[in-house]
Design a protein around this motif. Structure first.
Motif: not given
Lengths: 154, 154
Positions: A45-49, A81-85, A88-91
């Motif tokens: 989704p957009l927010e990830w971007y 942030v949980d999901r993106m972490e 492996g996209l963010i730390e």
DNA sequence: ATTATTTAGATGCAAGTGCATATATAAGTC
DNA sequence: GACTTATATATGCACTTGCATCTAAATAAT
């Protein structure tokens, strides 16, 4: 006052109401098509971007700041942030000076994803905005909208 | 391209992008405050109002039409109507000529709710829009936004 | 120092959303 | 008329969101 397009052509709808209604409609219609384009390309989704770009532009940020910049609710950002972490996209890393805080930074994978998302996103924006407004119109729209989202304090 | 306010003051962000970003921001910020106002007054979400108003203005409508007017997804409207029907605010009745269709109409309770919601809603709109834009600005904003949500075919 | 207050972030739960698909009916085709 | 296709609406499931609340750490107050 409706979310409908043809709200009493003429003057039965106050201008502020009309602006409001159109804001909702434009957002629904534009966002929906962008999200669809992303999904069709099997992208998140957009927010990830937005998160990724924000981090890339501003460097590591604390959750709090990211949240404020993106106008997201605290608990929503937390889980985003949980999901993106998890992907492996963010730390996340704890701040050294304030143990409540954490720094959020992108990973290489995060940067890569952002770059894959941009063309799709950009194209969707062109369809949603550029094709419907002239350049000066778009500029003015941006101006006017900015006033709506500016914090009163700002 | 960010959802952030201060996107490179100057020209590094294309005008269409800026308009897009501000659209998202303005919507988030405005909608959020309106929804909060409604909740604070223990009233249901905005969409309920939109449905009720639409029905009041247009008379009974088929699901399909309501969906199109409100720019809602089919399955979302279906469930929204479920909830509102459960609360006795609207009624569904099968069409006589086409058994797939149904007419949706408001009930007395629905009208009453709509009338209770309006003052809160109106006030929130005033805060979100009127206090930040002059009348001509609001008018122009409405104009510009309308172009974004108009179907290409229209 | 001890307690109260504020701030950063996480989380359980109920409700809403999107996707894919199901059901039922109508319309079109051969 | 049987068979395919299209239309109107509903629904199971997984995921997201909002609310309220929780924990932990930092600040302020006494």
């Amino acid at each position: 006052m409706t979310v409908t397009a043809d709200a009493c052509p003429g003057s039965c709808t106050e201008v502020a109401e009309r602006a409001w209604v159109q804001l909702i409609r434009a957002h629904r219609s534009a966002l929906c098509s962008v999200e669809k384009a992303l999904r069709a390309a099997e992208l998140p989704p957009l927010e990830w971007y937005d998160v990724l770009l924000e981090l890339e532009r501003e460097g590591p940020l604390r959750s709090r700041d990211l949240q404020e910049r993106l106008l997201l609710a605290q608990y929503n950002l937390s889980r985003l942030v949980d999901r993106m972490e998890a992907e492996g996209l963010i730390e996340r890393t704890r701040c050294s000076d304030d143990a409540r805080c954490q720094w959020i930074r992108t990973t290489t994978a995060g940067d890569a994803l952002r770059q894959r998302m941009w063309p799709v996103y950009a194209d969707a924006i062109r369809t949603a905005v550029e094709s419907r407004l002239t350049k000066p119109q778009a500029a003015q729209l941006g101006e006017l909208l900015a006033r709506l989202s500016n914090c009163p304090k700002a």
